[in-house]
Design a protein around this motif. Sequence first.
Motif, PDB file in Angstrom:
ATOM      1  N   ASN A 119      52.952  70.881 106.987  1.00  0.00           N
ATOM      2  CA  ASN A 119      54.057  69.808 107.018  1.00  0.00           C
ATOM      3  C   ASN A 119      53.751  70.183 108.562  1.00  0.00           C
ATOM      4  OD1 ASN A 119      55.059  70.994 104.170  1.00  0.00           O
ATOM      5  ND2 ASN A 119      53.760  67.902 104.271  1.00  0.00           N
ATOM      6  N   THR A 120      53.804  68.256 108.895  1.00  0.00           N
ATOM      7  CA  THR A 120      54.358  68.035 110.153  1.00  0.00           C
ATOM      8  C   THR A 120      56.282  68.036 110.934  1.00  0.00           C
ATOM      9  OG1 THR A 120      54.021  65.393 109.689  1.00  0.00           O
ATOM     10  CG2 THR A 120      52.051  66.362 110.525  1.00  0.00           C
ATOM     11  N   ILE A 128      58.384  68.081  99.832  1.00  0.00           N
ATOM     12  CA  ILE A 128      57.339  68.835  98.698  1.00  0.00           C
ATOM     13  C   ILE A 128      57.812  69.711  98.103  1.00  0.00           C
ATOM     14  CG2 ILE A 128      55.295  68.955  98.652  1.00  0.00           C
ATOM     15  CD1 ILE A 128      55.250  67.624 100.851  1.00  0.00           C
ATOM     16  N   ALA A 129      58.410  70.992  98.879  1.00  0.00           N
ATOM     17  CA  ALA A 129      58.478  71.755  98.003  1.00  0.00           C
ATOM     18  C   ALA A 129      59.353  72.221  96.768  1.00  0.00           C
ATOM     19  CB  ALA A 129      59.246  73.110  98.360  1.00  0.00           C
ATOM     20  N   LEU A 165      53.798  60.626 101.866  1.00  0.00           N
ATOM     21  CA  LEU A 165      55.052  61.362 102.849  1.00  0.00           C
ATOM     22  C   LEU A 165      54.661  61.693 104.593  1.00  0.00           C
ATOM     23  CD1 LEU A 165      58.254  62.010 102.566  1.00  0.00           C
ATOM     24  CD2 LEU A 165      57.347  63.909 101.713  1.00  0.00           C
ATOM     25  N   ASP A 166      53.994  62.471 104.077  1.00  0.00           N
ATOM     26  CA  ASP A 166      53.468  63.261 105.856  1.00  0.00           C
ATOM     27  C   ASP A 166      51.871  63.047 105.730  1.00  0.00           C
ATOM     28  OD1 ASP A 166      53.124  64.723 107.258  1.00  0.00           O
ATOM     29  OD2 ASP A 166      54.124  66.437 106.548  1.00  0.00           O
ATOM     30  N   PRO A 167      51.441  61.806 106.788  1.00  0.00           N
ATOM     31  CA  PRO A 167      49.750  61.527 106.409  1.00  0.00           C
ATOM     32  C   PRO A 167      49.376  62.749 107.509  1.00  0.00           C
ATOM     33  CG  PRO A 167      51.255  59.098 106.908  1.00  0.00           C
ATOM     34  CD  PRO A 167      52.400  60.388 106.262  1.00  0.00           C
ATOM     35  N   GLY A 168      50.487  63.334 108.095  1.00  0.00           N
ATOM     36  CA  GLY A 168      49.749  63.849 109.104  1.00  0.00           C
ATOM     37  C   GLY A 168      49.122  65.270 108.658  1.00  0.00           C
ATOM     38  N   CYS A 169      48.858  65.513 107.506  1.00  0.00           N
ATOM     39  CA  CYS A 169      49.360  66.672 106.744  1.00  0.00           C
ATOM     40  C   CYS A 169      48.348  66.952 106.684  1.00  0.00           C
ATOM     41  CB  CYS A 169      50.457  67.127 105.457  1.00  0.00           C
ATOM     42  SG  CYS A 169      50.330  66.412 104.007  1.00  0.00           S
ATOM     43  N   ALA A 175      40.756  68.496 103.809  1.00  0.00           N
ATOM     44  CA  ALA A 175      42.013  68.847 102.684  1.00  0.00           C
ATOM     45  C   ALA A 175      42.667  69.096 103.254  1.00  0.00           C
ATOM     46  CB  ALA A 175      41.664  69.795 101.188  1.00  0.00           C
ATOM     47  N   SER A 176      44.177  69.438 102.823  1.00  0.00           N
ATOM     48  CA  SER A 176      45.481  69.512 103.482  1.00  0.00           C
ATOM     49  C   SER A 176      45.303  70.804 102.456  1.00  0.00           C
ATOM     50  CB  SER A 176      46.281  68.588 102.843  1.00  0.00           C
ATOM     51  OG  SER A 176      46.923  68.559 102.003  1.00  0.00           O
ATOM     52  N   TRP A 177      46.277  71.611 102.928  1.00  0.00           N
ATOM     53  CA  TRP A 177      47.200  73.159 102.268  1.00  0.00           C
ATOM     54  C   TRP A 177      47.069  72.720 101.334  1.00  0.00           C
ATOM     55  CZ3 TRP A 177      51.750  74.405 100.776  1.00  0.00           C
ATOM     56  CH2 TRP A 177      52.079  76.416 100.400  1.00  0.00           C
ATOM     57  N   TRP A 178      48.746  71.262 100.366  1.00  0.00           N
ATOM     58  CA  TRP A 178      48.757  70.714  99.270  1.00  0.00           C
ATOM     59  C   TRP A 178      47.412  70.106  98.426  1.00  0.00           C
ATOM     60  CZ3 TRP A 178      53.510  72.339  98.473  1.00  0.00           C
ATOM     61  CH2 TRP A 178      54.124  72.666  99.250  1.00  0.00           C
TER      62      TRP A 178
END
Length: 185
Positions: A119-120, A128-129, A165-169, A175-178
Motif C-alpha cells: 500500500n502507498t 484493508i487489513a 481506496l489506494d489507487p497507487g497500490c 496485479a496488486s499484492w491484494w
Amino acid sequence: MHDEAQRAFDTALTRDLDGLVAEGPPAARATAVARGWDLPADAVGALTRWGVPVLPAGPSGISTLAGDVQTEPEPQLMARGITAYRLASYFGRPIGALPGSGAVYGLPEEEHFPVVLINTSVPAFVEIAWRLHFTTQALIPLDEAEEYEQLEGNLQRFCDWIHELDPGCKPPGAASWWDGIAGSW
C-alpha cells in the motif's frame, strides 16, 4: 444466492472502521514511542487507534496476517538494503512501513520472493487489513455452499474497493499484492 453472507460482506465493506475493530480479533497497536517515528501523522494515528489485526492461525499453525507493530523507536526491519518499521507479517514474511513516506512493503528475507509494494500508506494498509478479516469471514459460507459466481464477484468487488481506496497500490498493467491475496482464494 446466499443472502446472509452477502449482507455480511456488504457490511464488512461499508461499516465504519471503529465498529468493525470493536468486534474483531486482537490487534497489535503502536505505543507512545511511535510519536517519534519518521512516519506521517495519519500513519501513527491509524496504528495507535486501530492497529493491525492479529488473525487466527490457519491449519499450518501460521497466521495469514499477523499484526506485529514494533515498540522500538528505530525501524526494526532490514531486508535487501531497505529499512522499515515493522507492522505485521503475512505467512511469517515481514511487512513494514518505509520511514518518511509510510509506504507499506512486503519485505521477505528469502531472495526468491520479491520486495513488493502493498500500500502507498499505512492508513490504507490498516483499513484493508481489518476489512480483509471481515470480508473473508463473510465469504466462507459462499465457498462452502459452492456459490462460486457470488464468491468470485465479491472477491473482485473487494479488489476494486482496495484499488479505489489506494489507487497507487496497483502498478499499471499489473496485479496488486491484494489481487494476489484474493486470487489465492
